[in-house]
Design a protein around this motif. Structure first.
Motif, PDB file in Angstrom:
ATOM      1  N   ASP C 224      -2.730   6.300  30.879  1.00 49.54           N
ATOM      2  CA  ASP C 224      -4.394   6.190  30.310  1.00 49.54           C
ATOM      3  C   ASP C 224      -4.650   7.345  29.071  1.00 49.54           C
ATOM      4  O   ASP C 224      -5.877   7.576  28.875  1.00 49.54           O
ATOM      5  CB  ASP C 224      -5.416   6.823  31.452  1.00 49.54           C
ATOM      6  N   ILE C 225      -3.461   7.467  28.462  1.00 57.96           N
ATOM      7  CA  ILE C 225      -3.790   8.403  27.501  1.00 57.96           C
ATOM      8  C   ILE C 225      -4.634   7.914  26.143  1.00 57.96           C
ATOM      9  O   ILE C 225      -5.562   8.903  25.742  1.00 57.96           O
ATOM     10  CB  ILE C 225      -2.248   8.770  26.807  1.00 57.96           C
ATOM     11  N   ASP C 226      -4.736   6.424  26.145  1.00 54.64           N
ATOM     12  CA  ASP C 226      -5.735   6.047  25.132  1.00 54.64           C
ATOM     13  C   ASP C 226      -7.035   6.269  25.669  1.00 54.64           C
ATOM     14  O   ASP C 226      -8.072   6.498  24.955  1.00 54.64           O
ATOM     15  CB  ASP C 226      -5.295   4.768  25.044  1.00 54.64           C
ATOM     16  N   CYS C 253       7.286   6.119  21.777  1.00 53.59           N
ATOM     17  CA  CYS C 253       5.811   6.258  21.612  1.00 53.59           C
ATOM     18  C   CYS C 253       5.685   7.353  20.628  1.00 53.59           C
ATOM     19  O   CYS C 253       6.553   8.430  20.556  1.00 53.59           O
ATOM     20  CB  CYS C 253       5.243   6.561  22.954  1.00 53.59           C
ATOM     21  N   ARG C 254       4.515   7.088  19.753  1.00 52.10           N
ATOM     22  CA  ARG C 254       4.337   8.286  18.851  1.00 52.10           C
ATOM     23  C   ARG C 254       2.921   8.993  19.110  1.00 52.10           C
ATOM     24  O   ARG C 254       1.907   8.115  19.080  1.00 52.10           O
ATOM     25  CB  ARG C 254       4.478   7.881  17.447  1.00 52.10           C
ATOM     26  N   ASP C 257       0.176   7.520  17.227  1.00 52.61           N
ATOM     27  CA  ASP C 257      -0.241   6.083  17.457  1.00 52.61           C
ATOM     28  C   ASP C 257      -1.129   5.949  18.605  1.00 52.61           C
ATOM     29  O   ASP C 257      -1.931   5.069  19.009  1.00 52.61           O
ATOM     30  CB  ASP C 257       0.999   5.253  17.671  1.00 52.61           C
ATOM     31  N   ILE C 258      -1.176   6.996  19.437  1.00 48.39           N
ATOM     32  CA  ILE C 258      -2.127   7.025  21.032  1.00 48.39           C
ATOM     33  C   ILE C 258      -3.098   7.809  20.889  1.00 48.39           C
ATOM     34  O   ILE C 258      -3.546   8.089  21.973  1.00 48.39           O
ATOM     35  CB  ILE C 258      -0.994   7.094  22.105  1.00 48.39           C
TER      36      ILE C 258
ATOM     37  N   LYS D  18       2.785   2.035  27.720  1.00 48.76           N
ATOM     38  CA  LYS D  18       2.169   0.685  27.555  1.00 48.76           C
ATOM     39  C   LYS D  18       2.730   0.037  26.400  1.00 48.76           C
ATOM     40  O   LYS D  18       2.928   0.657  25.329  1.00 48.76           O
ATOM     41  CB  LYS D  18       0.814   0.412  27.765  1.00 48.76           C
ATOM     42  N   HIS D  21       1.559   0.839  23.278  1.00 52.09           N
ATOM     43  CA  HIS D  21       1.568   2.380  22.789  1.00 52.09           C
ATOM     44  C   HIS D  21       2.915   2.554  22.181  1.00 52.09           C
ATOM     45  O   HIS D  21       3.539   3.811  21.767  1.00 52.09           O
ATOM     46  CB  HIS D  21       1.631   3.274  24.183  1.00 52.09           C
ATOM     47  N   PRO D  23       5.834   2.548  19.237  1.00 48.19           N
ATOM     48  CA  PRO D  23       5.663   3.060  17.940  1.00 48.19           C
ATOM     49  C   PRO D  23       5.353   1.944  17.005  1.00 48.19           C
ATOM     50  O   PRO D  23       5.974   0.809  16.897  1.00 48.19           O
ATOM     51  CB  PRO D  23       7.129   3.562  17.522  1.00 48.19           C
ATOM     52  N   HIS D  24       4.475   2.394  16.290  1.00 47.11           N
ATOM     53  CA  HIS D  24       3.922   1.275  15.098  1.00 47.11           C
ATOM     54  C   HIS D  24       4.956   1.153  14.120  1.00 47.11           C
ATOM     55  O   HIS D  24       4.992   0.280  13.258  1.00 47.11           O
ATOM     56  CB  HIS D  24       2.588   1.601  14.567  1.00 47.11           C
TER      57      HIS D  24
END
Ligand SMILES: Cc1ncc(COP(=O)(O)O)c(C=O)c1O
Ligand SMILES: Cc1ncc(COP(=O)(O)O)c(C=O)c1O
Lengths: 439, 485, 485, 439
Positions: C224-226, C253-254, C257-258, D18, D21, D23-24
């Motif tokens: 749920d970080i977003d 994941c960066r 970005d989140i 998810k 999420h 990396p872009h």
């Protein structure tokens, strides 16, 4: 402390040295502090040109030494220990040397190895002596492809002894079978070969080994460890005693030393092998441990009957090589050999394209090859120095009549770019020579 | 601890060599390729580091323990000398460079070091020239004896034997033998020095020379050394000085001044290059005028213009004794050490070495039999005879010391002393450390009286107990792979 | 072991500094001179070496032991990175040089490293700019929070609080406090992540921002970080990403970005610069566009001509947060590490870290209570509650592991889990090593059932047994000299 | 391992992240081998000019680091350990840090020290914060001789807090007593001083300390450790909190870090001191041992109530300094300070002789001094770079109006010859400036 000893001064401890035995002179410089000596050393180092792009090998190669080697070899517990005479407090050195021996065995495909000899040259001498002990014979046939430096060493050490050396020339860069077979007789103690040889040429000596064995002679082979990542092993050829220079296994060039002599042989010959040997055994509680073994071969036990006079050998270099081989691993070794081979092939093919340059290439090579120039190679090499290259080792010095030849070594450190620049500069150098001749 | 091979897991790697950045179509012909796989272990760099770091901790060493190993000079190896040896300008210099045309220009710094060391060693020893090439003490001995042989050959002398005292290090007779001489052993007299009468009886025209350490391995300086030299010279013998004990007399006496013709220096003893767990060392050999023509080639010479070069032009030279110019990185350390200490510092070496050894000798003789009760030089030799009578041998005492965190002295050498314990405290150890050692030795003696049984399964604090050496020699296992096979 | 002061003997010396080679008549006036003597110990270099070498052997370390200390990322520190940091061109560069006129020309290599690292870090994290200056993670936090404050000041926001989860590392609330904020703690829900309901209730206009690790200290990545980011942004709060656990999500994941606005990187965790027994580390801080104006000065910029320079011209900058450009020698190691690994290698970092942690989690949950039984990221948190019931606490198990030659996991942190045992095996450990650890943990559990008493005086294999910490805090002795006085 | 976990692939371990999420972008270079990276690093290093003859100090000095320091600090057991949370297997680090604290105490003449802070600048900030905690007051008087870099740092950290800083100028290079006394009041938490100060000037601050104490204020002093081989100590002056930059104690310059902040204070203040502290205690068997102590001051126990947020500090640098101080010893420290002093005096006297150069030398200096040039110092320094010298640090950057001034540092590494060459080149540089002005 003087009081406990019962003398008034330190001078009184030296009374056994009679006044007339005092130094006639002792004119040495004053001591300096660390900083000053370091500045002095740095100045001297700056007088050495160590950063030429290195294409000289000749048995001593510019390989990359990964940082892990230096980090481990610099541990005081390793380098400030003595020969492991007390096994309980020397298991570090002993286990490492046992592992080193095993690494050398699997590298060469032999059954037993010792814990090191001074260097590749003296190791070959020790192998010759060992063959005399094993066979009771007095003659050695030595192939002209064996390092001329090693051959000179062999002659020095045997000059006060009664041994005979017969040298045979090369054919197409490889050992001359015909000559060797002709000389092989029942007085022959051993045939000495090298693979790859001084010209970089590789060979399969199985046939020579078989013939030698038929005559009751041994075969000694000097090898270049990195090449064994790809090349047929002495073990596979049936060689009896293998020696080699281990510098390529993680040791810096160090202007000639310390290097690492190694020796491997058949298990049945182990009691005639010189040098220290570490063996596995059990302790009082049945725990595996390691000791210097078969010491009855050595001078400190056997004195004048020892297999060799060697005492201090090069344990730390053996350890250094062991760390290198361990870090490299099975696949790393193969890849390192492959990269060396490919880069040298590439360089060879590029050099071949230069006008007037010949590569008498009847036989395959590993990472070093011989180039025939239209002029004296030593002059070309001198010109190349000014262009930033150690271009190769001219053969004239050790092979009279081959003044126009040089051996060129290419290791994994030489980039494509460096090789191409080398070829360009070599062309220029040759052009300069042509101009000089004309004018 | 597991072996590297037992830690190997397929697919792992530590050091990754560069990949080829060129494309070639050629390949090594099958007939020249190896078929068996080389079984180097497959380990990550972490596992490699942990393996060797843990191994290192299983060693006693000067950096961690008092190490009074007689004859071995286990003194402090300055970290500065190690740093000096890493200087890239030296460490990465190819030894073939100065053999190129004009190539000496590429190595002036290195050649200068060799040249200056020769001068320094000459001044320290009273010799007239040095070769830096021999790779260890024993290698120096062999070089020296080969020169001796060349000398006799040149003079047409028919020589067969070399004289060595019975207290000599094993390398001396071994060297004589492999150089083609028979070695003749002379016993020590009750004062621990060579028996001159026996010597006289063995001297004859077949004697090529004599090999001697001075002080000898009893730690005793033979005051009659000049007489001995004269006796040997009288039969045209060559006097060889085994430099293993040079540290005892630095600045107090020079072998060249007292009749020696040739000698080696163990840089790993007197000039404290590290022993490395058994080498590498270096064994430069010095000679007086008699033997100069026979020195190995190359030699480093100085031109008028101040440049150095390698000179191979010595027709009487014994030739190549090593591939290059010696164990350069060790010589460089020794060079730095000499410059650091300087004249006064070098004198202090022998002063403190001898002071410390005599201190140990005087104090320990209360409990241990001292075969030669007189002043000693840099080391002293006891006998554990008293303790052995109670069932506690020199080796037991050695193991007892290990449990005290001290490396034992040399035991069972020299062979001239029964149950010998040969102690060389060296000049770099603090009195407090030496006192702890003395206390431990006293404790061992007390225990030998109270409870000799106690020693039987010492050491107890190490990872392993006493190894079965007989089994090692019988069930020979020196290679992990042939054991497995 | 004796202290250096107890080994001191008057008159001894180790390092001898250069003597003056000039003559001057002036002297420091008496009034400015010290009267008390400085009691540095007097020791020879040998004694110094032996002292510190022996001390070093009393440490567990990555190089010698498995070290699964949760939250600390004790993975292998490549020797290559150490070698790189010794390069003289970097090691001996004076930091004031680029502040001279045209001085940046003297440090182009170093400035390029900093510039390229900023780009690399931006790409890895999704941030828009980085400062390399912060000297550790906590220092990065403070830098980030000060930027947060500058942002709010610039916008005229009246902010008072910073939200931190109860599982947060102690540095988070401490940073908030010393930066002038009150910290508000949000509990974890039963899944080990932030309780969103409570969060909602605490969000208001006084919230300056939130500090969060993700995955959090339970090793759990909050899906749920977003949502959380949106909630915080809705009150114009700034999202701070505590980078201590970045190694879990590299390439997966960066933070940028989140929804995170600012973050730090612990080079001594994710980029494996050595921990040094407690530092030095480095804590570069990344920001997105919102916070760029507030970055500390100097910043490294690139001119059109390809040269780098230090730019101090940022009027909104929070100013100097460190004397220079960060812990450069550590940054350089991290730079080398990133170049070595490259894109794929960095992805493998998180893959293996997460694989190893899940393996430990799955296997150990047979014997240990797992508060959050779900997939974990790079570390997993157990509770020793089961064992504690038998009288064997997390600390006892820790000491048991020491006797097995393994460094214990983090115990009693995070505070959210009773008797917590927080295990981070890292990606560089071999399965065999991890299996040995798991076996040891099982053995501890078995022993806790069979013989809980056994743990009472562990460890037994170390030089010391458990220290009396109460005494340490009561009879304060932190200085050899004031104790003696 | 996947089987034991019960997932089919590694990707399945990341399901909590998810898809949106992911990396872009993750556009990073390909990995390279050690050799290639090393070549790259060497190329970068070659773009740095690190071998100017160094006369720049400014708080960071070019001292010689003896080899023993590097040899010991590079032991893996030290540098690959974490903060010593488990004392039984961390006695190496703990004892060394206890010794470090003791060394700092005897160096500064203080009662207690912590086990390090990031660097000299942040240490001073921590000291200021500590004074606020101890006094409950909010004002600090700071002398203009305190490093301008440190003063900038102080302002940054307190910009979101409600503290007041009042700066006082220098008189004859020393702290301005009059100004300080005028500002000292019962709101003053501390007076911050530095010795030697940024201009190299030394001072005896005893009088200021006494006045401050009369007002219930503390005195914080930032010191240069090497100078304490000769100079009056903070302890002797009665200072309350001492901080400093420990780079000079055996740490390389490293382009700005890692360095070593240290802090010492009175025993009675210890519970308000930030940072880790190692204390001596006994183990279960009564054996002396060492532990992290008074941890209730620290963030991992006290969280928002901690004395500081510091966690990772610079233990290894503290160890490095401890090794340096141990090797140096009592007499070595004195001699090192003396050599620094003498060489700087010599340089100063030589520079003084240059035409148009002034050395407003009302107050004595240690190994650094301020020179007033007839032109902008930054231009002169730039010219000196081309002559191979880092000639000094121009003051204009941090002291507007002092553009013609520079501070010159002379350490034990500067030889007489270098100093004389420096003076000659400085004369030349000034001459060049004159010519340029004229043309
Ligand atoms: C008296 C003596 N001679 C000769 C040697 C042999 O020297 P190296 O080990 O350097 O070959 C030694 C070495 O222990 C020795 O002690
Ligand atoms: C989650 C977390 N945050 C912050 C920190 C603080 O980082 P540093 O020790 O570099 O200041 C740590 C260090 O352990 C941590 O684990």
């Amino acid at each position: 402390m003087l009081k406990a000893i019962g003398v008034p001064s330190v001078d009184d401890l030296f009374v056994d040295i009679k006044p007339q035995h005092a130094p006639h002179s002792f004119n040495l410089p004053e001591g300096r502090c660390e900083f000053e000596v370091f500045e002095h050393i740095k100045k001297l180092a700056a007088k050495n040109t160590f950063d030429l792009v290195q294409f000289i090998g000749g048995g001593y190669y510019d390989h990359y030494v990964p940082a892990v080697v230096g980090a481990l070899i610099s541990r005081g517990e390793f380098y400030t220990a003595y020969t492991p005479y007390q096994p309980e407090c020397s298991q570090g050195t002993l286990q490492a040397l046992y592992e080193f021996q095993s690494l050398i065995c699997t590298l060469t495909d032999m059954e037993v190895a010792n814990a090191s000899l001074y260097d590749g040259g003296t190791a070959l001498y020790e192998a010759a002596m060992m063959s005399f002990r094993l066979t009771g014979r007095h003659k050695i046939i030595i192939d002209g492809g064996v390092s001329p430096i090693y051959r000179k060493i062999l002659r020095t050490y045997t000059s006060n002894l009664h041994y005979e050396f017969q040298e045979t020339p090369l054919v197409h860069g490889q050992a001359d079978r015909k000559q060797i077979l002709k000389l092989l007789d029942d007085k022959t103690s051993a045939v000495i070969l090298q693979n790859p040889n001084f010209f970089g040429v590789i060979d399969d000596h199985t046939d020579i080994v078989n013939k030698a064995h038929e005559k009751g002679a041994l075969v000694i082979e000097s090898v270049y460890p990195i090449s064994l990542g790809l090349l047929k092993t002495p073990g596979e050829m049936g060689v009896d005693i293998v020696t080699g220079e281990g510098q390529s296994l993680g040791l810096p060039l160090n202007f000639g030393g310390p290097y690492l002599g190694f020796m491997a042989t058949r298990k049945k010959f182990i009691r005639k092998m010189p040098g220290r040997i570490v063996g596995q055994t059990l302790d009082m509680h049945g725990k595996r441990c390691f000791v210097n073994t078969l010491q009855a071969r050595e001078q400190h036990i056997r004195r004048e009957k020892a297999m060799s006079n060697i005492c201090t050998n090069v344990s730390l270099c053996a350890l250094q090589a062991a760390i290198f081989m361990t870090a490299l691993g099975k696949e790393g070794l193969r890849q390192l050999a492959q990269t060396n081979f490919e880069k040298a092939e590439f360089a060879r093919q590029q050099i071949e394209k230069i006008k007037d340059v010949q590569l008498k290439r009847s036989s395959p090579t590993f990472n070093e090859f011989t180039v025939c120039l239209p002029v004296d190679a030593s002059i070309v090499v001198e010109k190349m120095i000014h262009k930033g290259f150690a271009a190769g080792f001219p053969l004239g010095r050790y092979y009279p009549g081959m003044e126009n030849y040089m051996v060129v070594a290419v290791t994994e450190k030489r980039t494509k770019d460096e090789i191409l620049r080398y070829v360009k500069c070599l062309e220029q150098a040759l052009q300069e020579c042509r101009v000089e001749v004309r004018t | 601890m597991k072996l590297i091979f037992e830690k190997s897991v397929p697919g792992r790697h530590g050091y990754i060599p560069p990949r080829s950045d060129v494309e070639v179509k050629t390949a090594i012909p099958e007939v020249y390729k190896r078929k068996t796989a080389c079984q180097f272990p497959e380990m990550t760099e972490l596992d490699v580091v942990r393996h060797y770091t843990q191994l290192s901790q299983q060693n006693f060493s000067i950096d961690t323990n008092f190490y009074p190993l007689g004859s071995c000079t286990m003194k402090y190896n300055p970290k500065f000398c190690e740093a000096v040896a890493q200087t890239p300008g030296f460490a990465h210099l190819h030894p073939l460079l100065p053999q190129l045309k004009q190539g000496e220009k590429l190595a002036q710094g290195a050649l200068q070091v060799l040249f200056e060391m020769e001068k320094l060693f000459c001044e320290m020893t009273g010799m007239d020239a040095f070769t830096m090439q021999p790779l260890a003490g024993a290698h120096g001995e062999l070089t020296g004896v080969m020169m001796m042989a060349a000398y006799h050959r040149a003079k047409g002398n028919k020589k067969k034997t070399i004289i060595v005292p019975d207290s000599a290090h094993g390398t001396n007779p071994a060297t004589a033998a492999i150089a083609g001489y028979e070695s003749v052993s002379i016993p020590s007299d009750k004062n621990g020095v060579m028996d001159l009468k026996v010597l006289q009886s063995k001297l004859n025209d077949e004697v090529a020379g004599m090999m001697l350490t001075c002080p000898n391995t009893h730690g005793i300086f033979n005051s009659d050394i000049d007489k001995i030299a004269k006796m040997v010279h009288d039969v045209d013998g060559i006097m060889y000085y085994d430099g293993a004990n040079l540290n005892a007399i630095l600045g107090r006496c020079r072998p060249g001044d007292i009749g020696f013709d040739v000698m080696h220096i163990n840089t790993h003893k007197t000039f404290t290059t590290p022993h490395g767990g058994g080498g590498p060392g270096a064994g430069p050999v010095g000679v007086n005028k008699k033997l100069i023509p026979y020195l190995p080639i190359s030699r480093v010479c100085l031109r008028k213009d101040g440049t150095y070069y390698l000179n191979y032009d010595y027709p009487d030279s014994i030739g190549y004794i090593a591939s290059f110019y010696g164990n350069f990185a060790l010589l460089l350390r020794a060079y730095a050490y000499i410059l650091l200490l300087g004249k006064e510092g070098l004198k202090e070496v022998s002063n403190h070495a001898v002071l410390n050894a005599n201190y140990v000798k005087e104090r320990l003789k209360k409990a241990y039999k001292l075969p030669f009760d007189r002043l000693c030089m840099h080391e002293c030799v006891f006998s554990a005879d008293n303790q052995a009578e109670r069932g506690v041998h020199a080796m037991d005492i050695a193991k007892f010391l290990i449990d005290k965190g001290m490396h034992p002295p040399t035991v069972y050498f020299p062979l001239t002393v029964h149950e010998s314990i040969m102690i060389e405290p060296t000049e770099t150890e603090a009195k407090a450390t030496i006192d702890e050692f003395i206390e431990a030795m006293f404790e061992a003696d007390r225990l030998s009286q109270q409870n000799p049984e106690h020693f039987r399964d010492l050491p107890k604090t190490t990872l392993i107990t006493r190894p079965d050496e007989v089994k090692a020699a019988r069930d020979i296992n020196t290679n992990y792979f042939s054991q497995a096979a």
